[in-house]
Scaffold this motif. Structure first.
Motif, short mmCIF file in Angstrom:
data_model
loop_
_atom_site.label_atom_id
_atom_site.label_comp_id
_atom_site.label_asym_id
_atom_site.label_seq_id
_atom_site.Cartn_x
_atom_site.Cartn_y
_atom_site.Cartn_z
N GLY A 354 0.82 -1.20 0.00
CA GLY A 354 0.00 0.00 0.00
C GLY A 354 0.86 1.25 0.00
N SER A 355 0.64 2.13 0.99
CA SER A 355 1.34 3.40 1.04
C SER A 355 2.66 3.33 1.80
N ARG A 356 3.03 2.14 2.27
CA ARG A 356 4.28 2.04 3.01
C ARG A 356 5.05 0.80 2.55
N TYR A 357 6.29 0.74 2.99
CA TYR A 357 7.14 -0.40 2.71
C TYR A 357 7.32 -1.21 3.99
N ARG A 358 7.41 -2.52 3.82
CA ARG A 358 7.64 -3.39 4.96
C ARG A 358 8.87 -4.25 4.70
N MET A 359 9.57 -4.52 5.78
CA MET A 359 10.80 -5.29 5.70
C MET A 359 10.74 -6.42 6.72
N TRP A 360 11.11 -7.60 6.28
CA TRP A 360 11.33 -8.72 7.18
C TRP A 360 12.78 -9.19 6.99
N HIS A 361 13.40 -9.61 8.05
CA HIS A 361 14.79 -10.05 7.97
C HIS A 361 15.08 -11.01 9.12
N GLY A 362 16.20 -11.68 9.01
CA GLY A 362 16.66 -12.54 10.10
C GLY A 362 17.57 -11.78 11.03
N GLY A 363 17.70 -12.26 12.24
CA GLY A 363 18.60 -11.63 13.20
C GLY A 363 18.51 -12.29 14.56
N PRO A 376 18.45 -20.14 27.48
CA PRO A 376 18.64 -21.32 26.63
C PRO A 376 18.53 -20.94 25.15
N PHE A 377 19.11 -21.73 24.28
CA PHE A 377 19.04 -21.54 22.85
C PHE A 377 19.58 -20.15 22.48
N ALA A 378 20.76 -19.82 23.01
CA ALA A 378 21.23 -18.44 23.01
C ALA A 378 21.58 -17.91 21.63
N ASP A 379 21.65 -18.76 20.59
CA ASP A 379 21.94 -18.22 19.26
C ASP A 379 20.86 -17.24 18.84
N GLY A 380 19.62 -17.61 19.05
CA GLY A 380 18.52 -16.66 18.98
C GLY A 380 18.14 -16.13 17.63
N ASP A 381 18.37 -16.85 16.50
CA ASP A 381 17.93 -16.35 15.20
C ASP A 381 16.41 -16.37 15.12
N HIS A 382 15.84 -15.23 14.74
CA HIS A 382 14.39 -15.08 14.62
C HIS A 382 14.07 -14.28 13.37
N VAL A 383 12.79 -14.21 13.04
CA VAL A 383 12.30 -13.32 12.00
C VAL A 383 11.90 -12.00 12.66
N LEU A 384 12.47 -10.90 12.18
CA LEU A 384 12.22 -9.57 12.72
C LEU A 384 11.63 -8.69 11.62
N SER A 385 11.05 -7.54 12.00
CA SER A 385 10.37 -6.73 11.00
C SER A 385 10.52 -5.25 11.29
N ALA A 386 10.26 -4.45 10.26
CA ALA A 386 10.28 -2.99 10.35
C ALA A 386 9.41 -2.46 9.22
N TYR A 387 9.08 -1.17 9.29
CA TYR A 387 8.32 -0.55 8.21
C TYR A 387 8.81 0.87 7.99
N SER A 388 8.49 1.42 6.81
CA SER A 388 8.90 2.77 6.45
C SER A 388 7.88 3.33 5.47
N TYR A 389 7.73 4.65 5.47
CA TYR A 389 6.82 5.29 4.53
C TYR A 389 7.52 5.75 3.26
N GLU A 390 8.83 6.04 3.33
CA GLU A 390 9.54 6.51 2.15
C GLU A 390 10.85 5.78 1.92
N GLY A 391 11.23 4.90 2.83
CA GLY A 391 12.41 4.09 2.63
C GLY A 391 13.66 4.59 3.31
N ARG A 392 13.66 5.82 3.80
CA ARG A 392 14.86 6.37 4.43
C ARG A 392 14.85 6.24 5.94
N LYS A 393 13.70 6.12 6.53
CA LYS A 393 13.60 6.01 7.98
C LYS A 393 12.72 4.81 8.30
N TRP A 394 13.29 3.84 9.03
CA TRP A 394 12.61 2.59 9.30
C TRP A 394 12.32 2.46 10.79
N TYR A 395 11.13 1.96 11.10
CA TYR A 395 10.70 1.78 12.48
C TYR A 395 10.66 0.28 12.78
#
Length: 668
Positions: A354-363, A376-395
């Motif tokens: 829609g009017s914004r961009y969404r990002m998913w990544h590992g970390g 426990p399980f201290a490596d801790g890789d998960h799926v994380l996310s963020a969003y932005s309206y114009e691509g320069r500032k991500w929340y």
């Protein structure tokens, strides 16, 4: 009110109040609009026109790109914010009983330190050197006419911190002296700013009742002038006493708060991270949740120095707020820069939603509990996310990963270990996330066999809002593997092609290993996103590298053209973004092929830990693969990458995510 220092990273510092006066008062304000903070890392642009004699319908493609910086997307150097700081650095400043503040007075992105002597109105500031220390050889000196509680911050949004005084007579007036690039300060004006607590680019104000209930009040700035009514909140433990500090401690573009010497942590800092709505730290329900996800919303850090005054700001360029303690009796500042376990942000997936961009990544998500002890399980890789309206500032979403690992919830099975490589496709209002789950030798795969080699699988979760996910756990999405215990599926790429000639619009690409040996890419098409039959796989040719994303330009001259973002080497032997092309989605033109030029997009230039770009993604409409057409054979997309010195360990542990944008024009 306790000592306050609010300083957000880069060019936008905030308000610092330096005595025990309450400011739950009527505030007279005339505000100028704040400027957006520069992203860290170098910004660069590139324009390149590449001929393509092997493709009919067009002669060349022009790629116009701009890269916003190596940590412009996800700036998350490490996990466990507020629990890890480097050894303290102690520096004699030559000052006595002054009020101190950290703010960026010279506009270089690193906070400087200022001391204010209330009796004379004298202000002295020293330039920050970026390592937690300050240059004392050439102090900058000024004086101001107003007297009271010292404030510092970029009040007019010009990139240079200003100074001012909060009138302690109960009127709530704030007198600001605007600074320039020479560290000189002009006449007073009635205006006030603080930290950006809601991430809208405008500075807000937060007040803390240290002597009473421990309540917090956040005043959001109104773009047309003034403030909204206060958002009231309190620390879960009813914090009392201490002195308040604030900065963006976790690099998510929301200012956070910390109390030094309060009831929660009498001998150090108690942190509560901003939620973007004027509240801080975990809710009561989050604290009671069995998965301990609240542990990334608060922290304590012991650092006992009796009578010291806290400060917080950006002492280096990593984006996470740093802390300091000023000992007025000795005239010394002790500073500590933030540190912790590497966050390992990788495998970027972008969509235009829609009017914004969404990002998913590992970390990595969390490696210690609320007491700082290893979990426990201290490596801790998960799926994380963020969003932005114009691509320069991500929340960033900070209240938890998209979903916890199954083992964190007490489950057993093929799907409970680390989650990697998210790919999201939104079709008919439903988000479909394909993820890779780690399966190690000796563990069971989804068909019940015991893995003899790494045997990762691709799973799927669905959501109606892109935030709350329902995970499919009975099996992976790929069925009928002939050697299930020794076949690993990895770095998948998914698109949705609605006009597939065979009625199979779901296309899943995956690299695979058999018996621990690489066996290449395949494509599997299906009419069901939960079921891809290995027996119908199609071998691909020319797909280079792994961990990337595919799109298609329907409006390209000559018919649909598939584009796949990946990486190649430039003349400096750095890994930089490039595109591969295909007409059928199976046979790809390799960047190094004879007769085919290698387009290169603007890339990272940070030579410390983030000079290369790997595991790229670029935005397509709803993640389906359909590219955003601007008309006239011109397309637009954001692109992102893990920036790191190497795609392997340990360098990749220090990766951060940089984002840029590209305009693609077909020339006929």
């Amino acid at each position: 009110m306790g000592f306050v220092l609010i300083s957000s990273r880069g060019r936008r510092a905030g308000l610092c109040l330096g005595s025990d006066a309450c400011i739950f008062l009527c505030i007279l304000i005339v505000l100028a609009a704040g400027a957006a903070a520069d992203v860290s890392g170098s910004i660069n642009r590139r324009s390149e026109t590449v001929s393509y004699p092997e493709f009919a319908g067009f002669d060349s493609i022009t790629y116009e790109s701009e890269f916003f910086g190596y940590q412009s997307g996800i700036n998350r150097d490490f996990t466990n914010y507020g629990r890890g700081f480097a050894a303290p650095l102690t520096q004699s400043l030559g000052w006595g009983n002054v009020q101190v503040a950290l703010a960026d007075f010279n506009g270089d992105g690193v906070d400087d330190i200022a001391g204010y002597e209330p009796g004379s109105g004298g202000v002295t500031w020293l330039e920050g050197k970026g390592d937690g220390t300050f240059a004392t050889a050439e102090p900058h000196k000024s004086s101001i006419r107003a007297h009271g509680i010292f404030v510092a911050g970029d009040f007019n949004g010009d990139g240079y911190a200003d100074i001012g005084v909060v009138n302690p007579d109960g009127t709530g007036k704030v007198y600001i002296c605007c600074g320039d690039d020479k560290g000189r300060f002009g006449p007073e004006a009635a205006q006030v700013v603080a930290g950006d607590f809601n991430g809208d680019g405008l500075a807000d104000l937060c007040a803390y009742d240290a002597a009473g209930t421990g309540d917090l009040r956040t005043f959001f700035r109104i773009k047309t002038g003034g403030f909204q009514p206060a958002v009231e909140s309190s620390w879960p433990s009813r914090e009392g006493g201490g002195r308040l500090a604030a900065a963006d401690f976790n690099g998510d573009h929301y200012s956070d708060i910390a109390v030094y010497g309060g009831s929660t942590c009498p001998d150090g800092f108690a942190f509560r991270f901003g939620r973007g709505d004027g509240t801080f730290g975990p809710t009561a329900d989050e604290q009671r949740a069995p998965d301990n996800r609240a542990t990334h919303l608060y922290a304590n850090f012991a650092w006992p120095i009796p009578g010291a005054r806290p400060a917080a700001g950006q002492l280096d360029d990593d984006g996470a707020g740093d802390i300091g303690l000023y000992d007025a009796s000795a005239g010394k500042l002790r500073s500590r820069v933030a540190s912790g376990h590497p966050a390992y942000d990788y495998s970027v997936h972008l969509i235009k939603d829609g009017s914004r961009y969404r990002m998913w990544h590992g970390g990595r998500w969390k490696t210690v509990d609320e007491n700082g002890s290893p979990v426990p399980f201290a490596d801790g890789d998960h799926v994380l996310s963020a969003y932005s309206y114009e691509g320069r500032k991500w929340y960033r979403r900070i209240d938890g990963p998209e979903f916890p690992k199954g083992e964190e919830e007490g489950f057993k099975g093929w799907w409970v270990k680390n989650y990697l490589e998210p790919e999201v496709v939104k079709v008919n209002g439903t988000y479909h996330m394909f993820w890779q789950v780690e399966i190690r030798p000796g563990e069971k795969v989804d068909t019940g066999e015991t893995a003899t080699t790494p045997a990762d699988r691709i799973g799927i979760s669905t959501s109606t809002d892109g935030v709350h996910w329902k995970r499919k756990t009975d099996r992976g999405v790929v069925i009928n593997l002939p050697r299930p215990g020794s076949t690993k599926l990895t770095h998948h790429e998914a698109i949705y092609v609605p006009d597939d000639a065979d009625g199979k619009p779901w296309w899943l690409y995956t690299f695979h290993f058999v018996g621990g040996k690489p066996a290449g890419h395949v494509r599997i098409r299906s009419n069901d996103p939960t079921t891809f039959d290995w027996r119908s796989r199609e071998p691909t040719s020319g797909m280079s590298q792994i961990g990337n994303q595919i799109g298609y330009a329907d409006e390209a001259p000559g018919g649909r053209l598939f584009l796949r973002i990946t990486f190649t080497s430039n003349a400096d032997r750095r890994a930089v973004p490039t595109f591969q092309l295909s007409r059928d989605g199976l046979n790809w033109k390799v960047a190094q092929a004879v007769g085919l030029a290698r387009p290169q997009l603007a890339s990272s230039r940070n030579g410390k830990d983030n000079e290369n770009m790997y595991f790229l993604g670029f935005s397509t409409i709803d993640g389906t693969g359909k590219m955003h057409c601007l008309g006239g054979g011109r397309f637009h997309a954001l692109y992102g990458a893990s920036t790191s010195n190497s795609p392997g360990q340990p360098a990749i542990w220090h990766s951060e995510i940089g984002v840029g944008e590209v305009f693609i024009t077909f020339n006929t």
